[in-house]
Design a protein around this motif. Sequence first.
Motif, PDB file in Angstrom:
ATOM      1  N   PRO A 106     -12.719   1.530   8.083  1.00 50.40           N
ATOM      2  CA  PRO A 106     -11.836   2.528   8.142  1.00 50.40           C
ATOM      3  C   PRO A 106     -10.808   2.305   9.350  1.00 50.40           C
ATOM      4  O   PRO A 106     -11.207   2.369  10.540  1.00 50.40           O
ATOM      5  CB  PRO A 106     -12.557   3.820   8.524  1.00 50.40           C
ATOM      6  N   VAL A 107      -9.548   2.457   9.115  1.00 47.71           N
ATOM      7  CA  VAL A 107      -8.375   2.233  10.178  1.00 47.71           C
ATOM      8  C   VAL A 107      -7.307   3.304   9.897  1.00 47.71           C
ATOM      9  O   VAL A 107      -7.569   3.847   8.836  1.00 47.71           O
ATOM     10  CB  VAL A 107      -8.109   0.883  10.242  1.00 47.71           C
ATOM     11  N   GLU A 108      -6.596   3.372  11.029  1.00 49.04           N
ATOM     12  CA  GLU A 108      -5.468   4.313  10.586  1.00 49.04           C
ATOM     13  C   GLU A 108      -4.142   3.442  10.831  1.00 49.04           C
ATOM     14  O   GLU A 108      -3.933   2.517  11.774  1.00 49.04           O
ATOM     15  CB  GLU A 108      -5.518   5.117  11.934  1.00 49.04           C
ATOM     16  N   GLY A 109      -3.495   3.222   9.781  1.00 51.18           N
ATOM     17  CA  GLY A 109      -2.411   2.452   9.918  1.00 51.18           C
ATOM     18  C   GLY A 109      -1.338   2.494   8.615  1.00 51.18           C
ATOM     19  O   GLY A 109      -1.483   3.278   7.553  1.00 51.18           O
ATOM     20  N   ASP A 110      -0.223   1.465   8.548  1.00 51.19           N
ATOM     21  CA  ASP A 110       0.728   1.529   7.586  1.00 51.19           C
ATOM     22  C   ASP A 110       0.296   0.395   6.662  1.00 51.19           C
ATOM     23  O   ASP A 110       0.110  -0.829   6.936  1.00 51.19           O
ATOM     24  CB  ASP A 110       2.041   1.258   8.331  1.00 51.19           C
ATOM     25  N   GLY A 111       0.018   0.790   5.408  1.00 52.26           N
ATOM     26  CA  GLY A 111      -0.540  -0.075   4.456  1.00 52.26           C
ATOM     27  C   GLY A 111       0.187  -1.174   3.985  1.00 52.26           C
ATOM     28  O   GLY A 111      -0.176  -2.297   3.982  1.00 52.26           O
ATOM     29  N   GLU A 112       1.475  -0.858   4.056  1.00 58.39           N
ATOM     30  CA  GLU A 112       2.559  -1.993   3.513  1.00 58.39           C
ATOM     31  C   GLU A 112       2.464  -2.880   4.781  1.00 58.39           C
ATOM     32  O   GLU A 112       2.642  -4.219   4.463  1.00 58.39           O
ATOM     33  CB  GLU A 112       3.787  -1.338   3.174  1.00 58.39           C
ATOM     34  N   GLY A 113       2.625  -2.474   5.982  1.00 53.42           N
ATOM     35  CA  GLY A 113       2.755  -3.533   7.184  1.00 53.42           C
ATOM     36  C   GLY A 113       1.663  -4.240   7.263  1.00 53.42           C
ATOM     37  O   GLY A 113       1.682  -5.387   7.382  1.00 53.42           O
ATOM     38  N   LEU A 114       0.283  -3.712   7.042  1.00 56.93           N
ATOM     39  CA  LEU A 114      -0.738  -4.364   7.128  1.00 56.93           C
ATOM     40  C   LEU A 114      -0.760  -5.458   5.975  1.00 56.93           C
ATOM     41  O   LEU A 114      -1.621  -6.532   6.202  1.00 56.93           O
ATOM     42  CB  LEU A 114      -2.267  -3.519   7.281  1.00 56.93           C
ATOM     43  N   ARG A 115      -0.515  -4.851   4.753  1.00 56.77           N
ATOM     44  CA  ARG A 115      -0.402  -6.024   3.711  1.00 56.77           C
ATOM     45  C   ARG A 115       0.295  -7.288   3.765  1.00 56.77           C
ATOM     46  O   ARG A 115       0.186  -8.151   3.578  1.00 56.77           O
ATOM     47  CB  ARG A 115      -0.112  -5.181   2.331  1.00 56.77           C
ATOM     48  N   GLN A 116       1.580  -6.790   4.528  1.00 59.70           N
ATOM     49  CA  GLN A 116       2.308  -8.080   5.011  1.00 59.70           C
ATOM     50  C   GLN A 116       1.721  -8.778   6.094  1.00 59.70           C
ATOM     51  O   GLN A 116       1.941 -10.274   5.975  1.00 59.70           O
ATOM     52  CB  GLN A 116       3.688  -7.247   5.751  1.00 59.70           C
ATOM     53  N   VAL A 117       0.973  -8.633   7.025  1.00 64.45           N
ATOM     54  CA  VAL A 117       0.181  -9.219   7.811  1.00 64.45           C
ATOM     55  C   VAL A 117      -0.790 -10.296   7.061  1.00 64.45           C
ATOM     56  O   VAL A 117      -0.698 -11.451   7.386  1.00 64.45           O
ATOM     57  CB  VAL A 117      -0.502  -8.607   8.856  1.00 64.45           C
TER      58      VAL A 117
END
Length: 225
Positions: A106-117
Motif C-alpha cells: 500500500p502506497v499513496e500516489g498518482d497511479g499514472e505517474g508511477l506507471r510512467q516510472v
Amino acid sequence: FVANVSHELKTPLTSIRLFAELLLQKRQPDEKRREEYLHIMVAEAERLSHLVDNVLTFSRQESGSVSRRRAPLDLGVLTAEVGEQLRPHLEREGFDVLVEADSPLPVEGDGEGLRQVLMNLLSNAEKYTGDVRSVELVARSEGREAVVEVRDRGIGVEGRYAERIFHDFFRVDDTLTAPRRGTGLGLSIARGIARDHGGDVTYAPRPGGGSVFALHLPMTLPKEE
C-alpha cells in the motif's frame, strides 16, 4: 534535445506508415505476416505515446505546473499490470521476462505517474541490453518501504556516471551507448516523480553483470498505537 526528439518521433512514425501502406495495398498475402505487421504498428504507437508522455512530463516539471492526484493504491498490483502489459513486446524482442510482485504494497500516489516510472525503467533496460536479453521486475516490501526493482543483464553503468545518468539530457557518449538513440529524459523523469512521492529511484550494479534500478516509496502502514 529537439534533434533527438525529432529523430525519436520520426523513426516509429516511418515504421507505422510503411507497414500501414503494405497492409492497405494488400501486398502481403501471408496472414501470419500481416498479423506481425499489426503487432509492430501497435508497439511503435506505444513507443510514440511513451515518448510524448516523457516530453510532456518534462515540460510540466520545468514550468512547475505538475499536478498529481494521489490516492491509495497497491504498488504490487500496479507493478504486475505494467509487467504483463510490456511482456508481449519484450518477448517479441527476444527477452526472457520475469515478473514477481508481492501484494499488498500500500502506497499513496498518482497511479499514472508511477506507471510512467516503471515503464521508463523497463524501457531503459530494453534499450541498453547486452548479449543476454533478460529483464526481471520484482516488487516487495523492505521495512516501511515498497521497493520495485528492474534487473537486467545489459551493458551496465560506469561508477563515475552512477548519479549523472539521472540528470536531464545526460547520455553516456561512448561506443556502447552512442548507437542507442534517446532523449536522455527517462531516468531523470522517473527520479523526479519518485521524489515527488517522498521516495527515490536508485541505481546499483548487478552481480554477474548488468544493472538494478529500484523505485523506493514509503508504504502507508497502520499507525502504531
